[in-house]
Motif scaffolding. Structure first.
Motif, PDB file in Angstrom:
ATOM      1  N   GLN A 162       0.845  -1.194   0.000  1.00  0.00           N
ATOM      2  CA  GLN A 162       0.000   0.000   0.000  1.00  0.00           C
ATOM      3  C   GLN A 162       0.879   1.242   0.000  1.00  0.00           C
ATOM      4  O   GLN A 162       1.961   1.258   0.593  1.00  0.00           O
ATOM      5  CB  GLN A 162      -0.911   0.012   1.231  1.00  0.00           C
ATOM      6  CG  GLN A 162      -1.955  -1.082   1.211  1.00  0.00           C
ATOM      7  CD  GLN A 162      -2.937  -0.961   2.356  1.00  0.00           C
ATOM      8  OE1 GLN A 162      -2.988  -1.832   3.230  1.00  0.00           O
ATOM      9  NE2 GLN A 162      -3.720   0.116   2.373  1.00  0.00           N
ATOM     10  N   CYS A 187      -3.351   0.498  -3.616  1.00  0.00           N
ATOM     11  CA  CYS A 187      -3.143  -0.865  -3.135  1.00  0.00           C
ATOM     12  C   CYS A 187      -2.734  -1.759  -4.296  1.00  0.00           C
ATOM     13  O   CYS A 187      -3.409  -1.797  -5.337  1.00  0.00           O
ATOM     14  CB  CYS A 187      -4.416  -1.410  -2.501  1.00  0.00           C
ATOM     15  SG  CYS A 187      -4.363  -3.196  -2.177  1.00  0.00           S
ATOM     16  N   TRP A 215     -11.084  -3.355   0.494  1.00  0.00           N
ATOM     17  CA  TRP A 215     -10.658  -2.198   1.278  1.00  0.00           C
ATOM     18  C   TRP A 215     -11.397  -2.226   2.614  1.00  0.00           C
ATOM     19  O   TRP A 215     -12.609  -2.478   2.668  1.00  0.00           O
ATOM     20  CB  TRP A 215     -10.976  -0.887   0.567  1.00  0.00           C
ATOM     21  CG  TRP A 215     -10.055  -0.536  -0.565  1.00  0.00           C
ATOM     22  CD1 TRP A 215     -10.257  -0.760  -1.896  1.00  0.00           C
ATOM     23  CD2 TRP A 215      -8.791   0.135  -0.458  1.00  0.00           C
ATOM     24  NE1 TRP A 215      -9.190  -0.288  -2.627  1.00  0.00           N
ATOM     25  CE2 TRP A 215      -8.285   0.276  -1.775  1.00  0.00           C
ATOM     26  CE3 TRP A 215      -8.033   0.626   0.606  1.00  0.00           C
ATOM     27  CZ2 TRP A 215      -7.060   0.892  -2.046  1.00  0.00           C
ATOM     28  CZ3 TRP A 215      -6.820   1.229   0.330  1.00  0.00           C
ATOM     29  CH2 TRP A 215      -6.339   1.361  -0.984  1.00  0.00           C
ATOM     30  N   TYR A 217      -6.352   2.822   6.642  1.00  0.00           N
ATOM     31  CA  TYR A 217      -7.035   2.167   5.525  1.00  0.00           C
ATOM     32  C   TYR A 217      -6.231   0.934   5.124  1.00  0.00           C
ATOM     33  O   TYR A 217      -5.069   1.032   4.739  1.00  0.00           O
ATOM     34  CB  TYR A 217      -7.179   3.136   4.350  1.00  0.00           C
ATOM     35  CG  TYR A 217      -8.167   4.235   4.644  1.00  0.00           C
ATOM     36  CD1 TYR A 217      -7.830   5.307   5.468  1.00  0.00           C
ATOM     37  CD2 TYR A 217      -9.462   4.188   4.136  1.00  0.00           C
ATOM     38  CE1 TYR A 217      -8.756   6.296   5.774  1.00  0.00           C
ATOM     39  CE2 TYR A 217     -10.396   5.173   4.422  1.00  0.00           C
ATOM     40  CZ  TYR A 217     -10.029   6.224   5.247  1.00  0.00           C
ATOM     41  OH  TYR A 217     -10.952   7.201   5.545  1.00  0.00           O
ATOM     42  N   CYS A 271      -5.869  -2.604   2.866  1.00  0.00           N
ATOM     43  CA  CYS A 271      -6.242  -3.321   1.659  1.00  0.00           C
ATOM     44  C   CYS A 271      -5.920  -4.791   1.886  1.00  0.00           C
ATOM     45  O   CYS A 271      -4.964  -5.129   2.614  1.00  0.00           O
ATOM     46  CB  CYS A 271      -5.439  -2.780   0.480  1.00  0.00           C
ATOM     47  SG  CYS A 271      -5.709  -3.642  -1.066  1.00  0.00           S
TER      48      CYS A 271
END
Lengths: 110, 113
Positions: free
Chosen positions: B6, B23, B34, B90, B92
């Motif tokens: 990422q 990603c 996600w 965040y 992935c």
């Protein structure tokens, strides 16, 4: 909606102590259950999973979990923890997507 | 074999700005997901791609979030305009088979000031 509840948000243990982290899920159908772990500074990684079969599941690093359908539980256990087990542990259920619990921060005192 | 990567690892932006997160899944993994973790909360699903198609985007918070996966390889998640409550990590993930183990990237920590 499906949900996962982890009983403890923060656990502190001494090395060699036994560990049990509680996890309950709410889902009436066939469940795929996971425990993920995130060591400090590392990615989330799979510790163990249950899809079917033997309800006692062995994972990496000496961890195991028991699926008890009647209790909607999937508790994580380890008989003797090490300092290197310090991490955050996530119980999760798969329902077309992973639904995570809030996580339990485990801190092992050397 | 390379894992899920990422970029960036951290991003600090001001409210109202735009940020794009990237990603790269494990090569050959058609399924890409996600997730987001807001501080103090659980990791929550945002959306799922199968190749370039959005299979499930039920977790996307609002229309300020746009995810793409052109060509079915890497994916981007754009937040425009960013708000304070978008701050979080965040993640992935990718998987070879839908429903099987998902492999997670290191996450992007987004801070909106």
């Amino acid at each position: 909606a499906q949900s996962v509840s982890q009983h403890n948000h923060h656990v502190i243990l001494s090395e060699a102590a036994s560990l049990e982290l509680g996890c309950n899920y709410s889902y009436g159908g066939t469940v795929n259950l996971f425990w993920y772990v995130q060591y400090p500074g590392q990615h989330l990684q799979l510790l163990l999973k249950y899809f079917s079969g033997d309800p006692l599941v062995k994972g990496i690093k000496g961890f195991e979990a028991e699926f008890i359908k009647s209790k909607f539980s999937f508790n994580l256990r380890k008989p003797s923890v090490q300092w290197s087990d310090t991490a955050e542990y996530f119980c999760a259920v798969y329902d077309d997507k992973i639904i995570f619990g809030k996580g339990t921060r485990l801190h092992i005192l050397p | 074999e390379a894992g899920v990567t990422q970029f960036p690892s951290h991003s600090v932006i001001e409210k109202g700005q735009t940020v794009t997160l990237r990603c790269d899944p494990i090569s050959g993994h058609d399924n890409l997901y996600w997730y987001r973790r807001v501080m103090g909360k659980e990791i929550k699903f945002l959306l799922h791609f199968v190749k370039e198609s959005k299979q499930d985007e039920s977790g996307m918070p609002n229309n300020r979030f746009l995810a793409e996966r052109t060509g079915g390889t890497y994916s981007t998640l754009k937040v425009q305009p960013a708000e304070l409550e978008d701050s979080g990590v965040y993640f992935c993930a990718s998987s070879l088979v839908w429903g099987n183990e998902q492999f997670f990237g290191p996450g992007t920590r987004l801070t909106v000031l």
